[in-house]
Design an enzyme around this catalytic site. Structure first.
Site, PDB file in Angstrom:
ATOM      1  N   SER A  22       0.850  -0.914   0.061  1.00 13.91           N
ATOM      2  CA  SER A  22       0.061   0.036  -0.094  1.00 13.91           C
ATOM      3  C   SER A  22       0.968   1.244   0.033  1.00 13.91           C
ATOM      4  O   SER A  22       2.140   1.117   0.225  1.00 13.91           O
ATOM      5  CB  SER A  22      -1.012  -0.129   1.069  1.00 13.91           C
ATOM      6  N   THR A  23       0.254   2.220  -0.020  1.00 13.23           N
ATOM      7  CA  THR A  23       1.101   3.645   0.086  1.00 13.23           C
ATOM      8  C   THR A  23       1.865   3.686   1.211  1.00 13.23           C
ATOM      9  O   THR A  23       3.110   3.971   1.383  1.00 13.23           O
ATOM     10  CB  THR A  23       0.201   4.876  -0.190  1.00 13.23           C
TER      11      THR A  23
END
Length: 232
Positions: A22-23
């Protein structure tokens, strides 16, 4: 004495790796896509597994299974192309116990697909592996719910104190948790209202702001008629 014919080489289990970031995960050591891929490649080689490919989801949360990489993984399993799935860590596949166990029980097992998790040392071909998978999945779910509870409690406390929550609107800044007018941006808002009163269109107002190089709240994003309309 005649020699017995050589045994045919052992057919290796065909496996696919799955990696996800994920980011937020991208900044964490050991969770980058290259790091996960490297671990999976080494694991497959060490355990005599034929690694066919590694499927990746970049910039996706593990809260649900609505990800292109997971969808492709399911197609491989259901199409019987994958005899095994390897992940670096359980939460790379899913952070939800319900989704994780559904994949294992209803998809992987039905397709006779073995599941390996490197960090947790899980191999679903064994009873211990299956039990440990269930246990680790439950712990991961509990951790996520505890984080959610703490976040809600913090937000409720800030709200009770009257602190501003969420994005800061144009024309304001946050000082000690309270919204305060930002002088320069308030001047811009007054100018926009005056132009609107003079009959200027939203597009014309946006054009004037961009020509004067008035910054928006989003770096690198110019004024649009929609942004002007939202403020006015």
């Amino acid at each position: 004495m005649s020699k017995s014919p050589p045994k045919p080489p052992k057919e290796l289990l065909k496996v696919y790796g799955y990696v996800r970031v994920s980011t937020e995960d991208q900044a964490k050591e050991g969770l980058s896509l290259p790091a996960q891929k490297s671990k999976i490649q080494a694991y497959a080689q060490l355990n005599d597994l034929e690694l066919v490919d590694i499927v990746a989801d970049e910039g996706f949360s593990g809260k649900n299974l609505d990800r292109p990489g997971v969808k492709r993984l399911l197609e491989l399993v259901q199409g019987q192309s994958a005899e095994g799935i390897i992940v670096y860590k359980l939460d790379r596949l899913s952070r939800s116990t319900k989704d994780l166990l559904r994949l294992i029980e209803e998809v992987f097992h039905k397709g006779n697909t073995r599941f390996f998790s490197i960090s947790e040392q899980i191999d679903t071909d064994t009873a211990i592996g299956k039990f440990f998978l269930t246990l680790m999945g439950a712990l991961a779910q509990m951790e996520r719910e505890l984080i959610s509870e703490r976040t809600k409690a913090t937000l409720a406390f800030k709200k009770q104190k009257g602190e501003h929550l969420g994005a800061v609107p144009y024309g304001f800044i946050v000082v000690e948790g309270k919204l305060q007018p930002q002088e320069e941006e308030q001047k811009i808002l007054k100018k926009m209202r005056r132009w609107k009163k003079e009959g200027k269109s939203l597009r014309e107002i946006a054009r004037r702001l961009n020509k004067a190089q008035v910054p928006t709240h989003r770096k690198g994003v110019k004024w649009s008629h929609k942004a002007v309309k939202c403020l006015l």
